[in-house]
Design a protein around this motif. Structure first.
Motif, PDB file in Angstrom:
ATOM      1  N   GLU A   1       1.321  -0.981  -0.182  1.00 10.42           N
ATOM      2  CA  GLU A   1       0.073  -0.123  -0.107  1.00 10.42           C
ATOM      3  C   GLU A   1       0.562   1.026   0.245  1.00 10.42           C
ATOM      4  OE1 GLU A   1      -3.472   2.298   2.233  1.00 10.42           O
ATOM      5  OE2 GLU A   1      -2.775   0.620   3.914  1.00 10.42           O
ATOM      6  N   PHE A   2       1.985   1.033   0.647  1.00  9.85           N
ATOM      7  CA  PHE A   2       2.948   2.170   0.878  1.00  9.85           C
ATOM      8  C   PHE A   2       3.466   2.689  -0.397  1.00  9.85           C
ATOM      9  CE2 PHE A   2       6.387   3.271   0.809  1.00  9.85           C
ATOM     10  CZ  PHE A   2       7.492   4.765   1.658  1.00  9.85           C
ATOM     11  N   LEU A   3       3.994   1.791  -1.471  1.00  9.75           N
ATOM     12  CA  LEU A   3       4.340   1.519  -2.422  1.00  9.75           C
ATOM     13  C   LEU A   3       4.217   2.576  -3.661  1.00  9.75           C
ATOM     14  CD1 LEU A   3       6.570  -1.355  -2.483  1.00  9.75           C
ATOM     15  CD2 LEU A   3       7.585   1.109  -2.416  1.00  9.75           C
ATOM     16  N   LEU A   4       2.252   1.538  -3.270  1.00 13.24           N
ATOM     17  CA  LEU A   4       1.195   1.828  -4.754  1.00 13.24           C
ATOM     18  C   LEU A   4       1.285   3.354  -4.416  1.00 13.24           C
ATOM     19  CD1 LEU A   4      -0.257   1.269  -7.091  1.00 13.24           C
ATOM     20  CD2 LEU A   4      -2.115   0.879  -4.588  1.00 13.24           C
ATOM     21  N   THR A   5       0.917   3.938  -3.061  1.00  7.32           N
ATOM     22  CA  THR A   5       0.553   5.159  -2.773  1.00  7.32           C
ATOM     23  C   THR A   5       1.631   6.617  -3.453  1.00  7.32           C
ATOM     24  OG1 THR A   5      -0.995   4.750  -0.908  1.00  7.32           O
ATOM     25  CG2 THR A   5      -0.451   6.147  -0.809  1.00  7.32           C
ATOM     26  N   SER A   6       2.735   5.857  -3.539  1.00  9.30           N
ATOM     27  CA  SER A   6       3.789   6.975  -2.939  1.00  9.30           C
ATOM     28  C   SER A   6       3.945   6.960  -4.866  1.00  9.30           C
ATOM     29  CB  SER A   6       5.042   6.265  -2.534  1.00  9.30           C
ATOM     30  OG  SER A   6       4.607   6.224  -1.265  1.00  9.30           O
ATOM     31  N   ALA A   7       4.151   5.842  -5.389  1.00  3.75           N
ATOM     32  CA  ALA A   7       4.298   5.434  -7.101  1.00  3.75           C
ATOM     33  C   ALA A   7       2.701   6.650  -7.604  1.00  3.75           C
ATOM     34  CB  ALA A   7       3.990   4.759  -7.032  1.00  3.75           C
ATOM     35  N   VAL A   8       1.499   7.034  -6.941  1.00  2.00           N
ATOM     36  CA  VAL A   8       0.145   7.220  -7.262  1.00  2.00           C
ATOM     37  C   VAL A   8       0.340   8.824  -7.200  1.00  2.00           C
ATOM     38  CG1 VAL A   8      -1.800   7.657  -7.220  1.00  2.00           C
ATOM     39  CG2 VAL A   8      -0.945   5.370  -6.728  1.00  2.00           C
ATOM     40  N   ALA A   9       1.148   9.050  -6.154  1.00  2.00           N
ATOM     41  CA  ALA A   9       1.935  10.510  -5.580  1.00  2.00           C
ATOM     42  C   ALA A   9       2.540  11.301  -6.742  1.00  2.00           C
ATOM     43  CB  ALA A   9       1.957  10.759  -4.031  1.00  2.00           C
ATOM     44  N   LEU A  10       3.994  10.062  -7.273  1.00  2.00           N
ATOM     45  CA  LEU A  10       4.630  10.599  -8.167  1.00  2.00           C
ATOM     46  C   LEU A  10       4.643  11.042  -9.519  1.00  2.00           C
ATOM     47  CD1 LEU A  10       7.821   8.298  -7.227  1.00  2.00           C
ATOM     48  CD2 LEU A  10       8.097  11.185  -6.796  1.00  2.00           C
ATOM     49  N   ALA A  11       3.698   9.922  -9.779  1.00  2.00           N
ATOM     50  CA  ALA A  11       2.258   9.981 -11.197  1.00  2.00           C
ATOM     51  C   ALA A  11       1.842  11.202 -11.201  1.00  2.00           C
ATOM     52  CB  ALA A  11       1.643   8.700 -11.388  1.00  2.00           C
ATOM     53  N   ILE A  12       1.327  11.548 -10.343  1.00  2.00           N
ATOM     54  CA  ILE A  12       0.918  13.375 -10.181  1.00  2.00           C
ATOM     55  C   ILE A  12       1.284  14.214 -10.595  1.00  2.00           C
ATOM     56  CG2 ILE A  12      -1.141  14.806  -8.971  1.00  2.00           C
ATOM     57  CD1 ILE A  12      -2.033  12.304  -7.583  1.00  2.00           C
ATOM     58  N   PHE A  13       2.386  13.636  -9.292  1.00  2.00           N
ATOM     59  CA  PHE A  13       4.134  15.095  -9.714  1.00  2.00           C
ATOM     60  C   PHE A  13       4.236  15.376 -11.251  1.00  2.00           C
ATOM     61  CE2 PHE A  13       4.378  14.591  -4.717  1.00  2.00           C
ATOM     62  CZ  PHE A  13       4.456  16.502  -4.340  1.00  2.00           C
ATOM     63  N   ALA A  14       4.369  13.758 -12.387  1.00  2.00           N
ATOM     64  CA  ALA A  14       5.175  14.322 -13.033  1.00  2.00           C
ATOM     65  C   ALA A  14       3.833  14.514 -14.278  1.00  2.00           C
ATOM     66  CB  ALA A  14       5.551  12.524 -13.367  1.00  2.00           C
ATOM     67  N   LEU A  15       2.161  14.328 -14.224  1.00  2.00           N
ATOM     68  CA  LEU A  15       1.443  14.659 -14.943  1.00  2.00           C
ATOM     69  C   LEU A  15       1.165  16.162 -14.775  1.00  2.00           C
ATOM     70  CD1 LEU A  15      -1.179  11.785 -14.286  1.00  2.00           C
ATOM     71  CD2 LEU A  15      -0.019  11.872 -16.588  1.00  2.00           C
ATOM     72  N   VAL A  16       1.067  16.899 -13.378  1.00  2.00           N
ATOM     73  CA  VAL A  16       0.920  18.201 -13.295  1.00  2.00           C
ATOM     74  C   VAL A  16       2.440  19.017 -13.939  1.00  2.00           C
ATOM     75  CG1 VAL A  16       1.242  20.318 -11.505  1.00  2.00           C
ATOM     76  CG2 VAL A  16      -0.193  18.045 -11.197  1.00  2.00           C
ATOM     77  N   ALA A  17       3.455  18.283 -13.620  1.00  2.00           N
ATOM     78  CA  ALA A  17       4.671  18.647 -14.463  1.00  2.00           C
ATOM     79  C   ALA A  17       4.686  18.707 -16.245  1.00  2.00           C
ATOM     80  CB  ALA A  17       5.657  18.623 -13.886  1.00  2.00           C
ATOM     81  N   THR A  18       3.939  17.821 -16.137  1.00  2.00           N
ATOM     82  CA  THR A  18       3.711  17.945 -17.791  1.00  2.00           C
ATOM     83  C   THR A  18       2.628  18.665 -18.829  1.00  2.00           C
ATOM     84  OG1 THR A  18       3.964  15.046 -18.063  1.00  2.00           O
ATOM     85  CG2 THR A  18       3.282  16.479 -19.748  1.00  2.00           C
ATOM     86  N   ALA A  19       1.995  19.052 -17.967  1.00  2.00           N
ATOM     87  CA  ALA A  19       0.737  19.807 -18.727  1.00  2.00           C
ATOM     88  C   ALA A  19       1.089  21.836 -17.939  1.00  2.00           C
ATOM     89  CB  ALA A  19      -0.574  19.428 -16.906  1.00  2.00           C
ATOM     90  N   ILE A  20       1.963  21.838 -17.127  1.00  2.00           N
ATOM     91  CA  ILE A  20       2.606  22.919 -17.423  1.00  2.00           C
ATOM     92  C   ILE A  20       3.772  22.707 -18.818  1.00  2.00           C
ATOM     93  CG2 ILE A  20       4.509  24.126 -15.524  1.00  2.00           C
ATOM     94  CD1 ILE A  20       3.448  23.059 -12.853  1.00  2.00           C
ATOM     95  N   VAL A  21       4.466  22.676 -18.124  1.00  3.46           N
ATOM     96  CA  VAL A  21       4.682  22.197 -19.995  1.00  3.46           C
ATOM     97  C   VAL A  21       4.628  22.324 -20.858  1.00  3.46           C
ATOM     98  CG1 VAL A  21       7.324  21.023 -20.601  1.00  3.46           C
ATOM     99  CG2 VAL A  21       7.556  21.338 -18.186  1.00  3.46           C
TER     100      VAL A  21
END
Length: 212
Positions: A179-199
């Motif tokens: 659960e910890f790894l899954l939640t952390s991976a989802v959080a990092l994916a959101i960071f990457a998606l937001v950064a992608t949108a901004i770029v």
């Protein structure tokens, strides 16, 4: 330059509002007399919004002095916006999950401003402010450096103080490593998606400017 000056004033006003909200949230947390209040600066939201204040003040000055922002500033602003916007999205998910579980979460006006209103307004400004420079794609992986470093420090510090800023980092509140790894991976994916949108927005706007 007139439009730049207007957005310069808005940048400074947003920085002032952010400082006021941070101060209110600090004293609101301390008044609760809990360990969470004593660890105010351990929150990713607080750290990223402190960085936002610095960047907005610099951006306000640049808007009065230059017709366009230097590339280094656009990169810095893109990184900071990635962190603040993602923190707001994560907080909204935490409040939503707490409501599902019947857990009360108090959200003072300063938290609403820091997590919802400021990220929304700064995201809108990113799309509208004249003079932004095109942001390179390496900003997307670079945006993960801060949350990864913050997460490592938090995991190291958590057992020492007996407290974690977010429940999914606390081994006592998750079912186990999966659960910890899954939640952390989802959080990092959101960071990457937001950064992608901004770029993408910065590069799309640049293309429109060149076409015009």
């Amino acid at each position: 330059m007139r439009a730049r000056a207007v957005f310069g004033v808005l940048r400074l006003a947003a920085a002032a509002a952010c400082v006021i909200a941070l101060v209110h949230r600090l004293f609101w947390g301390l008044s609760s007399r809990t360990i969470a209040g004593e660890n105010f600066f351990a929150y990713l939201t607080v750290q990223s919004n402190c960085a936002l204040v610095v960047v907005l003040v610099i951006g306000g000055a640049l808007a009065f002095l230059r017709a366009t922002d230097p590339r280094w500033f656009s990169v810095c602003l893109a990184l900071v916006l990635t962190w603040t916007i993602t923190a707001g999205l994560a907080f909204a998910l935490i409040v939503w999950q707490a409501g599902i579980r019947g857990i009360r979460v108090d959200v003072p006006w300063s938290d609403q401003l820091l997590h919802f209103w400021l990220p929304a307004c700064t995201a809108l400004a990113w799309a509208l402010t004249p003079g932004h420079r095109e942001v390179p794609w390496w900003v997307v992986p670079a945006s993960l450096a801060f949350p990864l470093t913050w997460g490592a420090v938090t995991l190291w510090r958590g057992p020492l103080v007996g407290w974690y800023p977010y429940y999914f980092l606390d081994p006592r509140q998750v079912s186990g490593p999966p659960e910890f790894l899954l939640t952390s991976a989802v959080a990092l994916a959101i960071f990457a998606l937001v950064a992608t949108a901004i770029v993408l927005i910065s590069r799309t706007r640049r293309g429109r400017t060149d076409a015009a």
